[in-house]
Design a protein around this motif. Structure first.
Motif, PDB file in Angstrom:
ATOM      1  N   ARG A  72       0.836  -1.208   0.000  1.00 37.11           N
ATOM      2  CA  ARG A  72       0.000   0.000   0.000  1.00 37.11           C
ATOM      3  C   ARG A  72       0.873   1.262   0.000  1.00 37.11           C
ATOM      4  O   ARG A  72       0.540   2.248  -0.653  1.00 37.11           O
ATOM      5  CB  ARG A  72      -0.957  -0.030   1.178  1.00 37.11           C
ATOM      6  N   ASP A 123      -9.267   3.378   0.363  1.00 38.09           N
ATOM      7  CA  ASP A 123      -9.902   2.169  -0.169  1.00 38.09           C
ATOM      8  C   ASP A 123      -9.391   1.852  -1.570  1.00 38.09           C
ATOM      9  O   ASP A 123      -9.227   0.689  -1.929  1.00 38.09           O
ATOM     10  CB  ASP A 123     -11.424   2.333  -0.194  1.00 38.09           C
ATOM     11  N   ALA A 124      -9.137   2.888  -2.373  1.00 38.37           N
ATOM     12  CA  ALA A 124      -8.674   2.670  -3.746  1.00 38.37           C
ATOM     13  C   ALA A 124      -7.321   1.965  -3.765  1.00 38.37           C
ATOM     14  O   ALA A 124      -7.104   1.036  -4.551  1.00 38.37           O
ATOM     15  CB  ALA A 124      -8.592   4.001  -4.497  1.00 38.37           C
ATOM     16  N   GLU A 127      -7.750  -1.680  -2.638  1.00 39.08           N
ATOM     17  CA  GLU A 127      -8.331  -2.498  -3.707  1.00 39.08           C
ATOM     18  C   GLU A 127      -7.293  -2.809  -4.782  1.00 39.08           C
ATOM     19  O   GLU A 127      -7.258  -3.905  -5.319  1.00 39.08           O
ATOM     20  CB  GLU A 127      -9.551  -1.816  -4.313  1.00 39.08           C
ATOM     21  N   ARG A 128      -6.435  -1.852  -5.107  1.00 38.39           N
ATOM     22  CA  ARG A 128      -5.389  -2.054  -6.117  1.00 38.39           C
ATOM     23  C   ARG A 128      -4.460  -3.194  -5.693  1.00 38.39           C
ATOM     24  O   ARG A 128      -4.130  -4.085  -6.479  1.00 38.39           O
ATOM     25  CB  ARG A 128      -4.616  -0.746  -6.306  1.00 38.39           C
ATOM     26  N   ALA A 130      -5.135  -5.578  -3.442  1.00 40.79           N
ATOM     27  CA  ALA A 130      -5.928  -6.817  -3.378  1.00 40.79           C
ATOM     28  C   ALA A 130      -6.182  -7.388  -4.768  1.00 40.79           C
ATOM     29  O   ALA A 130      -6.162  -8.608  -4.956  1.00 40.79           O
ATOM     30  CB  ALA A 130      -7.249  -6.554  -2.659  1.00 40.79           C
ATOM     31  N   ARG A 131      -6.402  -6.528  -5.759  1.00 38.81           N
ATOM     32  CA  ARG A 131      -6.631  -6.986  -7.135  1.00 38.81           C
ATOM     33  C   ARG A 131      -5.413  -7.737  -7.666  1.00 38.81           C
ATOM     34  O   ARG A 131      -5.539  -8.806  -8.269  1.00 38.81           O
ATOM     35  CB  ARG A 131      -6.952  -5.801  -8.044  1.00 38.81           C
TER      36      ARG A 131
END
Length: 153
Positions: A72, A123-124, A127-128, A130-131
């Protein structure tokens, strides 16, 4: 009996981190974790590779507790156009990966530390990261570093 093969490596995306010519016919995709010593060695060797390299996160907190926070952090640095310098800094000194050291890195790289902190908690960015992990698992990645070929049509 069903098909047990893995999904293909996801195609190059506009937000992928590419070192080298992204228009090359073949790319090396490296799924890695910034707290993995073997990944640091692979990253160093790939710096001088002829083929362009795509970096994707494979951050599993069950294997390395700092892997997700570091992924992150790298994405937050990317939002300030500093992914590769931050990447090189993390792999170059894996003994200093706690938050105060991350803030020092940001300052040395000329990043806005307040923005960095807000972005890495967003959150963005979550998500990046996690993707990349989900896509890596679908493509059959089970550990780091994982080096896969991606042909660009």
């Amino acid at each position: 009996m069903g098909d047990l093969s893995s999904a293909p490596v996801p195609a190059l995306r506009s937000d992928d981190h590419v070192r080298g010519d992204a228009a090359s016919e073949e790319l090396v995709v490296m799924y890695a974790d910034f707290s993995c010593p073997r990944c640091a060695v692979a990253a160093l060797r790939l710096r001088n590779a002829e083929a362009p390299v795509v970096f994707r996160h494979f951050a599993l907190k069950t294997r390395h507790p700092r892997s997700v926070p570091l992924a992150r952090a790298a994405e937050a640095a990317a939002l300030q156009e500093a992914f590769w310098p931050f990447h090189d800094s993390l792999f170059g000194d894996q003994g200093r990966i706690d938050d105060p050291h991350l803030w020092d890195r940001c300052e040395r790289l000329g990043l806005d530390v307040g923005r960095f902190e807000a972005d890495r908690r967003s959150d963005a960015v979550a998500e990046r990261v996690a993707r990349d992990l989900r896509d890596g698992m679908r493509a059959g990645v089970t550990g780091t570093p994982a080096l896969l070929r991606l042909s660009v049509d």
